[in-house]
Write an enzyme that holds these catalytic residues in place. Structure first.
Site, PDB file in Angstrom:
ATOM      1  N   GLU A   1      -5.763  -4.854  10.280  1.00  0.00           N
ATOM      2  CA  GLU A   1      -4.783  -3.756  10.933  1.00  0.00           C
ATOM      3  C   GLU A   1      -5.377  -2.766  11.976  1.00  0.00           C
ATOM      4  O   GLU A   1      -5.360  -2.179  11.858  1.00  0.00           O
ATOM      5  CB  GLU A   1      -4.799  -2.746   9.616  1.00  0.00           C
ATOM      6  CG  GLU A   1      -4.668  -3.565   8.557  1.00  0.00           C
ATOM      7  CD  GLU A   1      -3.987  -2.595   7.412  1.00  0.00           C
ATOM      8  OE1 GLU A   1      -2.813  -2.573   6.593  1.00  0.00           O
ATOM      9  OE2 GLU A   1      -3.828  -1.219   7.162  1.00  0.00           O
TER      10      GLU A   1
ATOM     11  N   HIS B   1      -9.707   0.827   4.709  1.00  0.00           N
ATOM     12  CA  HIS B   1      -8.395   1.736   5.624  1.00  0.00           C
ATOM     13  C   HIS B   1      -8.604   2.690   7.003  1.00  0.00           C
ATOM     14  O   HIS B   1      -9.968   3.317   6.059  1.00  0.00           O
ATOM     15  CB  HIS B   1      -7.494   1.980   5.033  1.00  0.00           C
ATOM     16  CG  HIS B   1      -5.510   1.984   4.924  1.00  0.00           C
ATOM     17  ND1 HIS B   1      -5.381   2.791   6.104  1.00  0.00           N
ATOM     18  CD2 HIS B   1      -5.135   1.187   4.941  1.00  0.00           C
ATOM     19  CE1 HIS B   1      -4.159   2.710   6.482  1.00  0.00           C
ATOM     20  NE2 HIS B   1      -3.695   1.544   5.584  1.00  0.00           N
TER      21      HIS B   1
ATOM     22  N   ASN C   1       1.006  -1.402   0.282  1.00  0.00           N
ATOM     23  CA  ASN C   1       0.278  -0.097   0.232  1.00  0.00           C
ATOM     24  C   ASN C   1       0.956   1.439   0.019  1.00  0.00           C
ATOM     25  O   ASN C   1       1.915   1.757   1.454  1.00  0.00           O
ATOM     26  CB  ASN C   1      -1.078   0.301   1.049  1.00  0.00           C
ATOM     27  CG  ASN C   1      -1.243   0.939   1.032  1.00  0.00           C
ATOM     28  OD1 ASN C   1      -1.274   2.181   0.463  1.00  0.00           O
ATOM     29  ND2 ASN C   1      -1.589   1.655   2.921  1.00  0.00           N
ATOM     30  N   TRP C   2       1.296   1.790  -1.433  1.00  0.00           N
ATOM     31  CA  TRP C   2       2.114   3.255  -1.380  1.00  0.00           C
ATOM     32  C   TRP C   2       1.516   4.180  -0.859  1.00  0.00           C
ATOM     33  O   TRP C   2       2.135   5.231  -0.419  1.00  0.00           O
ATOM     34  CB  TRP C   2       2.077   3.530  -2.743  1.00  0.00           C
ATOM     35  CG  TRP C   2       3.267   2.211  -3.785  1.00  0.00           C
ATOM     36  CD1 TRP C   2       3.255   1.419  -2.421  1.00  0.00           C
ATOM     37  CD2 TRP C   2       3.887   2.490  -4.685  1.00  0.00           C
ATOM     38  NE1 TRP C   2       4.212   0.369  -3.996  1.00  0.00           N
ATOM     39  CE2 TRP C   2       4.636   1.576  -4.338  1.00  0.00           C
ATOM     40  CE3 TRP C   2       3.721   2.987  -6.014  1.00  0.00           C
ATOM     41  CZ2 TRP C   2       5.726   0.463  -6.017  1.00  0.00           C
ATOM     42  CZ3 TRP C   2       4.398   2.937  -6.536  1.00  0.00           C
ATOM     43  CH2 TRP C   2       5.209   1.984  -7.003  1.00  0.00           C
ATOM     44  N   LYS C   3       0.095   4.520  -0.277  1.00  0.00           N
ATOM     45  CA  LYS C   3      -0.273   5.708   0.046  1.00  0.00           C
ATOM     46  C   LYS C   3       0.362   7.097  -0.912  1.00  0.00           C
ATOM     47  O   LYS C   3       0.034   6.653  -2.214  1.00  0.00           O
ATOM     48  CB  LYS C   3       0.243   5.524   1.561  1.00  0.00           C
ATOM     49  CG  LYS C   3      -0.379   4.620   2.720  1.00  0.00           C
ATOM     50  CD  LYS C   3      -0.072   4.519   3.837  1.00  0.00           C
ATOM     51  CE  LYS C   3      -0.525   3.528   4.330  1.00  0.00           C
ATOM     52  NZ  LYS C   3      -0.467   3.485   6.148  1.00  0.00           N
TER      53      LYS C   3
ATOM     54  N   GLY D   1       2.133   2.132  10.635  1.00  0.00           N
ATOM     55  CA  GLY D   1       2.428   3.446  10.668  1.00  0.00           C
ATOM     56  C   GLY D   1       3.645   3.564  12.154  1.00  0.00           C
ATOM     57  O   GLY D   1       4.167   4.606  12.287  1.00  0.00           O
TER      58      GLY D   1
ATOM     59  N   GLY E   1       2.547  -0.820   3.993  1.00  0.00           N
ATOM     60  CA  GLY E   1       2.704   0.672   3.676  1.00  0.00           C
ATOM     61  C   GLY E   1       4.086   0.865   3.600  1.00  0.00           C
ATOM     62  O   GLY E   1       4.681   0.460   3.057  1.00  0.00           O
TER      63      GLY E   1
END
Ligand code: PGA
Length: 253
Positions: free
Chosen positions: A167, A96, A11-13, A173, A233
């Site tokens: 998640e 998400h 997930n590159w955001k 993060g 991520g």
């Protein structure tokens, strides 16, 4: 039902800033993906990069980070599931926590999920997870509600097109992932929720984990966490590390 392959989702955001970097990461991931035997890799770039990566490659799939449930219409700034499909997208992350924070409710996630799997013929990666844990187990109820609402009116035959990404928001993060043991418990709990809803065997739907997965913890998490892969991520933007994570998943039974 045939055993489904494990899944490593990047997930590159809203990254990377440079198009050239995006191209280089995908090139490296595709190369590593072609060596996978028991798993598949999915890269979910920002929408604007989608068309750069639609060329097919073995074990590699293009994903998206969101999709509007309408096929078309007056929805400024939105991108429909149908447009994504035509550009080669086959997986869509839905619900998400970063999107939920922007106002996405379980009901909206449900609408999107039905469009993605039913009308769109793609696979939905449904994200669920609690912000924090409490002693009386309210967070377990929250997970149940997220899954129940998101999967309302989804026909059982479409479940192979659903992946649950557990998640915990407190791990996303962060510096460290949750413990493999706690993950194992959570995975059993999620499988029970699905079994109560749809009477399915525990391997009929893939559960993956996301939240601070890296090349160091990946091996233990996949071996002991009772999951079929990861949603990654930050480390999905570092080809060398992401490749290590892919290898750890692929080499575990
Ligand atoms: P992270 O993000 O791997 O950087 O913790 C995971 C996610 O938000 O999907």
């Amino acid at each position: 039902m045939k055993k489904m392959k494990k899944l490593i989702v990047g997930n590159w955001k809203m990254n990377p800033v440079e198009v050239e970097d995006a191209k280089n990461i995908v090139k490296a991931v595709k190369r590593a993906g072609s060596k996978l035997r028991k798993s598949q890799v999915v890269v979910c770039p920002p929408f604007v990069y989608t068309s750069l990566f639609s060329k097919k490659s073995s074990n590699f799939f293009l994903g998206a980070q969101n999709a509007n449930h309408e096929m078309s219409g007056s929805f400024t700034g939105e991108v429909s599931y149908s447009m994504l499909y035509q550009l080669g997208v086959r997986f869509v992350i839905l619900g998400h926590s970063e999107r939920r924070k922007m106002g996405e409710t379980d009901e909206i996630v449900n609408r999107k999920l039905k469009s993605v799997v039913n009308d769109g013929g793609m696979t939905a990666i449904l994200c669920v997870g609690e912000a924090s844990r409490d002693h009386n187990g309210d967070y377990l109820e929250l997970i149940k509600k997220q899954i129940h609402t998101a999967l309302t009116d989804v026909p059982k035959k479409l479940l192979p097109q659903v992946v649950i990404a557990y998640e915990p928001i407190w791990a996303i993060g962060g510096a460290s992932a949750m413990s493999p043991r706690d993950l194992h418990e959570m995975s059993i709990y999620i499988k029970k929720i699905l079994n109560d809803m749809f009477s399915i065997a525990s391997d009929d739907i893939r559960i993956i984990y996301g939240g601070a997965v890296d090349k160091v913890n990946a091996e233990e998490l996949i071996r002991e966490g009772n999951v079929s892969g990861f949603l990654v991520g930050r480390q999905s933007l570092v080809p060398k590390d992401f490749t290590e994570i892919m290898k750890a998943v692929d080499s575990t039974k």
